[in-house]
Design a protein around this motif. Structure first.
Motif, mmCIF file in Angstrom:
data_model
loop_
_atom_site.group_PDB
_atom_site.id
_atom_site.type_symbol
_atom_site.label_atom_id
_atom_site.label_comp_id
_atom_site.label_asym_id
_atom_site.label_seq_id
_atom_site.Cartn_x
_atom_site.Cartn_y
_atom_site.Cartn_z
ATOM 1 N N TYR A 273 0.832 -1.216 0.000
ATOM 2 C CA TYR A 273 0.000 0.000 0.000
ATOM 3 C C TYR A 273 0.863 1.261 0.000
ATOM 4 O O TYR A 273 0.786 2.049 0.951
ATOM 5 C CB TYR A 273 -0.900 0.047 1.241
ATOM 6 C CG TYR A 273 -1.774 -1.157 1.455
ATOM 7 C CD1 TYR A 273 -2.861 -1.400 0.627
ATOM 8 C CD2 TYR A 273 -1.539 -2.021 2.514
ATOM 9 C CE1 TYR A 273 -3.682 -2.491 0.845
ATOM 10 C CE2 TYR A 273 -2.348 -3.124 2.732
ATOM 11 C CZ TYR A 273 -3.426 -3.345 1.893
ATOM 12 O OH TYR A 273 -4.230 -4.420 2.110
ATOM 13 N N GLU B 135 -1.271 4.675 0.182
ATOM 14 C CA GLU B 135 -1.999 4.856 1.436
ATOM 15 C C GLU B 135 -1.033 5.184 2.577
ATOM 16 O O GLU B 135 -1.346 5.999 3.446
ATOM 17 C CB GLU B 135 -2.783 3.588 1.783
ATOM 18 C CG GLU B 135 -3.974 3.327 0.891
ATOM 19 C CD GLU B 135 -3.635 2.380 -0.230
ATOM 20 O OE1 GLU B 135 -2.502 2.458 -0.744
ATOM 21 O OE2 GLU B 135 -4.496 1.566 -0.606
ATOM 22 N N SER C 51 -9.883 1.393 1.734
ATOM 23 C CA SER C 51 -8.671 0.617 1.500
ATOM 24 C C SER C 51 -8.114 0.109 2.824
ATOM 25 O O SER C 51 -8.204 0.784 3.844
ATOM 26 C CB SER C 51 -7.635 1.482 0.800
ATOM 27 O OG SER C 51 -6.376 0.871 0.884
ATOM 28 N N GLY D 249 -5.113 -0.144 3.488
ATOM 29 C CA GLY D 249 -3.801 0.442 3.717
ATOM 30 C C GLY D 249 -3.749 1.351 4.921
ATOM 31 O O GLY D 249 -2.783 1.321 5.684
#
Lengths: 235, 146
Positions: free
Chosen positions: A65, A68, A162, A164
């Motif tokens: 990620y 992120e 997400s 992340g």
């Protein structure tokens, strides 16, 4: 730690010029000191491996990620991180000065430097507290508590939903939390040294506990040296 | 122990420790400064290299490895060596995977909204599927035809 327990051997008679801290199962004081050092270094190696596993996990997640992690790290205040880095480096210096004072029979200096080290540890924890509180108010919590609890979605995230973001803050809280726990343990050990120093237990003939706690304190500093750029300064 | 006290002044001392502290603080400043410049993929490598220089300074001077018996340095290096082996095999593995995380990672949040017709709390469960029965007469007729 058992090898360093200062136990007065009133029965005596092991050798001439007997050091009251010399435990009978060691041939010489030097051997006793070296054994304690090997013990603490083995422990420090396990500390490196324990944090190492977390660092590797962090690295893998950052590879998964990257966007992120960069966005999430902007919520950390690098000034706070830099301040804590300086506080820990200074505390490492006061700690090594305390060891030096113990080694050279400077009792007043030893107590003063131990107090400075404890003060630095508390400053570190206070800064950490303000950082954690800020995360709490921003709803930047680890695991499923990230964002608005059940949904894990936080308004304003570039990629809502997400994994992340929650992953970043999970690692952040796990690693800085484990590190903070080490700081608390260090404060307890330093306070114990301070009490012992007050009773005049350390001298050039026996300062093993000061040396060993010093080594522990430096590894805690060393771990923060890696935590700081990896969390606060990623891009 | 007498050997330690005799050498204690040769081992480091406040001047060395203070110089080391100043060096570490300067390197912290360099770390922050370097993070402001974009070196592309080298950013992390540069940050970790500076951190490693700092860790070596802490180890050599604050932790006395420079003057200690070498067995302590060997134990310390062994810790980092095995961390390096761990890291190396992870990087080899990562480079050979498209998806570094397991497929069964629990879903934290649905990225797309689930339609209301699929909500089990508000929608009654659908009737169980039953195989459609063939008309009896047709089946019989087929058999009679042969």
């Amino acid at each position: 730690m058992s090898t360093t327990t200062p136990e007065l051997h009133t029965h005596g008679g092991h050798e001439e010029g007997h050091n009251p801290y010399h435990q009978h199962h060691f041939a010489t004081m030097e051997q006793q000191f070296d054994t304690a050092k090997i013990g603490i270094w083995s422990f420090l190696a396990t500390e490196v491996l324990m944090f190492g596993g977390l660092f590797v996990g962090y690295g893998i997640s950052q590879g998964k990620y990257p966007a992120e992690f960069v966005e999430a790290h902007a919520h950390l205040d690098w000034m706070m991180g830099a301040l804590n880095t300086i506080v820990l480096l200074v505390s490492s210096w006061t700690m090594v000065m305390a060891v030096d004072a113990a080694k050279t029979n400077q009792r007043a200096k030893l107590k003063m430097y131990l107090l400075f080290t404890i003060a630095c540890a508390f400053i570190f924890l206070i800064v950490k507290y303000f950082e954690y509180e800020h995360k709490w108010h921003e709803d930047l919590m680890p695991f499923k508590y990230y964002g608005t609890g059940e949904t894990g979605i936080r308004p304003g995230d570039l990629m809502p939903g997400s994994h992340g973001y929650a992953t970043f803050f999970s690692f952040y809280f796990m690693m800085t939390g484990l590190h903070g726990f080490h700081i608390i343990v260090g404060i307890v050990l330093l306070a114990w040294l301070y009490v012992k120093a007050g009773r005049d237990r350390f001298s050039s003939a026996y300062y093993t506990p000061v040396d060993l706690v010093g080594l522990y304190w430096h590894i805690v500093d060393m771990i923060w040296i890696y935590l700081f750029p990896l969390y606060y300064l990623i891009s | 122990m007498s050997a330690h006290t005799e050498h204690s002044h040769a081992h480091g001392g406040p001047a060395v420790y203070t110089a080391n502290l100043i060096g570490l603080l300067i390197l912290t400043g360099i770390t922050v400064g370097a993070s402001r410049i974009d070196f592309g993929p080298a950013n992390t490598v540069i940050a970790l290299s500076i951190a490693t220089v700092k860790a070596v300074l802490v180890g050599l001077f604050f932790m006395h490895l420079k003057w200690d018996k070498s067995v302590n340095a060997i134990i310390a290096l062994a810790g980092f060596l095995f961390l390096g082996i761990f890291l190396m095999f992870d990087l080899i593995d990562l480079n050979n995977r498209r998806d570094p995380l397991p497929r069964n990672t629990p879903v934290l949040a649905a990225p797309t909204a689930v339609p209301e017709s699929m909500n089990p709390l508000t929608t009654p469960a659908p009737k169980p599927w039953v195989a459609p029965a063939k008309p009896v007469g047709e089946a019989e007729g087929e058999h009679e035809g042969h």
